[in-house]
Design an enzyme around this catalytic site. Structure first.
Site, mmCIF file in Angstrom:
data_model
loop_
_atom_site.group_PDB
_atom_site.id
_atom_site.type_symbol
_atom_site.label_atom_id
_atom_site.label_comp_id
_atom_site.label_asym_id
_atom_site.label_seq_id
_atom_site.Cartn_x
_atom_site.Cartn_y
_atom_site.Cartn_z
ATOM 1 N N GLN A 93 1.931 -5.027 -54.132
ATOM 2 C CA GLN A 93 2.560 -5.724 -55.169
ATOM 3 C C GLN A 93 2.982 -4.443 -56.460
ATOM 4 O OE1 GLN A 93 -1.773 -7.075 -56.274
ATOM 5 N NE2 GLN A 93 -1.063 -6.099 -58.669
ATOM 6 N N CYS A 141 -0.962 -10.298 -58.158
ATOM 7 C CA CYS A 141 -1.785 -10.353 -57.440
ATOM 8 C C CYS A 141 -1.890 -12.057 -56.785
ATOM 9 C CB CYS A 141 -3.404 -10.430 -57.224
ATOM 10 S SG CYS A 141 -3.953 -10.780 -58.755
ATOM 11 N N HIS A 158 -8.563 -10.926 -60.619
ATOM 12 C CA HIS A 158 -8.262 -10.162 -59.511
ATOM 13 C C HIS A 158 -8.236 -11.214 -58.985
ATOM 14 C CE1 HIS A 158 -5.297 -7.818 -57.103
ATOM 15 N NE2 HIS A 158 -6.510 -6.774 -56.122
#
Length: 462
Positions: free
Chosen positions: A267, A273, A409
């Site tokens: 990324q 993410c 995340h």
């Protein structure tokens, strides 16, 4: 053995050579430099500790302050100390002690050379030379409290840090704009070595932590550049609950062994993410329904999802809805990843996969395992507390350190099993193959570690 000052000069002065940096320069401190008061306090303490006098002296003023950025900060300055009416034992009252009526005639001038090492919160006095009653008194030998010659252990730690940083810079091809930035990154690197060691000592699994490509970033920088704060600050879009599997899960399962997982992606310095987690899930769903594994476009979501915030973060639940409204996802090949937001250029003529709806998956880990084995990889979110310095093995941080309500995340759950007697989840990350175990993270299974079971979802393809 080399004298204390000489040893530190050699080690710290060599830092520029070790990292291929230009020689460091002395810089004159500006009037009102915030470090002046701290240095005057240190000089005051050091003089009184080394002095054989019963009277205490107070730092009155400073001149000729200059500093040099090495792997710490080297200071040289002159300080003038005035005699007070307080005596040894009254150090705590020194700031309010009245000066002797003849202090102007008894003033002592001291020249100091000090090293301040921020990452170990330590100051080392290299030299202290003071005038006293008309003659010069040499007090360059360190006082017993803080000026002792650095131990062999401290010297070894410094040299090891320098060596590790040099390897880090080379391995990850780090480029810094100037000497000052490089030395700032060295200080952060040294602090992160300590953090990684603390995480290692407290981990309950088999994971190994240490130097990674993120080791020159502060925690705040890492969170801003690579994580996703929206996951814990915004509620997910409501989705219907997926049916609970009726069959128990097999003992182990890994969708990589069955062709449903694409290569690890990266990324970059973008909090996208959420897009990688969702496309990974849809890649698996498309493979299971259509028998074709296609790498799908995260950039399409970064550009065209108007609800989420591109590199500023997003939610998988919103991304599913955006894909439905757009009419599908293009392939990675047709809509390549750039790592920053651009104008949406989605074309319905280039759709490589589409979805019909999305579902939330139950939080029970046995049910998650059963659903995964039957239906494909799952989009999940977790607390990335231990991931900045993760190398390999099964990570199992204490719950209080990796709490489940601070998820930040999004990743892809691709399998589970047991290694070295410890149950684990196999997680595909989006930080490239040069992180973790070839881009994968292995997390302890069975305790809801780091909140991995709090936001599980999948697209549905009819």
């Amino acid at each position: 053995m080399m004298a204390a000052g000489g040893c530190w000069l050699l080690v710290l002065g060599a830092a520029g050579l070790v990292f291929g940096l230009p020689p460091v320069r002395w810089m004159q401190a500006a009037p009102g430099d915030p470090g002046m008061n701290t240095l005057m306090g240190l000089a005051e303490r050091e003089y009184n500790a080394a002095s054989g006098r019963e009277e205490l002296y107070r730092a009155m003023r400073m001149r000729d302050l200059r500093k040099q950025l090495v792997s710490g900060i080297r200071y040289e300055f002159t300080v003038f100390l005035g005699r007070t009416l307080c005596r040894k034992g009254d150090e705590e009252l020194l700031g309010n002690c009245p000066l002797h009526s003849l202090s102007a005639l008894m003033e002592i001038e001291c020249k100091f050379s000090m090293f301040v090492l921020p990452w170990v919160n330590e100051t080392k006095v290299v030299e202290q030379t003071c005038s006293q009653e008309g003659h010069i008194e040499e007090t360059s030998e360190p006082s017993s409290s803080k000026q002792e010659e650095p131990s062999m252990k401290a010297e070894a730690e410094m040299l090891e840090t320098l060596s590790l940083f040099k390897d880090f810079v080379t391995t990850y091809n780090k480029k810094y704009k100037d000497t000052e930035e490089a030395l700032m990154r060295l200080q952060i690197f040294a602090q992160n070595l300590k953090k990684a060691k603390e995480i290692q000592e407290k981990d309950q699994g088999t994971a190994e932590y240490g130097v990674t490509k993120f080791s020159d970033l502060t925690e705040e920088e890492f969170r801003t550049l690579y994580l996703n704060p929206l996951l814990s600050s915004q509620p997910p879009r409501p989705m219907k609950m997926a049916p609970t599997p009726t069959d128990p899960p097999p003992a182990e399962w890994d969708w990589r062994d069955h062709g449903a997982v694409t290569e690890v992606k990266n990324q970059g310095m973008c909090g996208s993410c959420w897009a990688f987690s969702v496309t990974g899930n849809i890649e698996g769903q498309w493979f299971l329904k259509k028998k074709s594994l296609v790498s799908l476009s995260e950039q399409e979501l970064v550009d065209c999802d108007v609800v989420d915030q591109a590199c500023g973060g997003g939610l998988p639940s919103n991304a599913y809805q955006a894909i439905e409204k757009l009419g599908g996802l293009e392939s990675e090949q047709d809509y390549s990843y750039l790592g920053h937001k651009e104008r949406c250029s989605f074309s319905t003529n280039k759709v490589s996969a589409f979805i019909n709806s999305s579902v939330e998956i139950p939080k029970d880990e046995t049910e998650i395992a059963a659903w995964l084995a039957q239906n494909g990889p799952i989009s999940i979110a977790l607390n990335a507390f231990a991931m900045q310095f993760y190398h390999k093995g099964i990570s199992h941080p204490f719950r209080i350190l990796c709490n489940p309500w601070m998820i930040d995340h999004a990743v892809l759950l691709v399998g589970y099993g047991v290694r070295d007697g410890k149950p684990f989840w196999a997680i595909k990350n989006s930080w490239g193959k040069d992180w973790g175990e070839q881009g994968y993270y292995y997390l302890y299974r069975g305790t809801g570690a780091c909140g991995m079971n709090t936001m599980c979802s999948s697209a549905v393809i009819d």
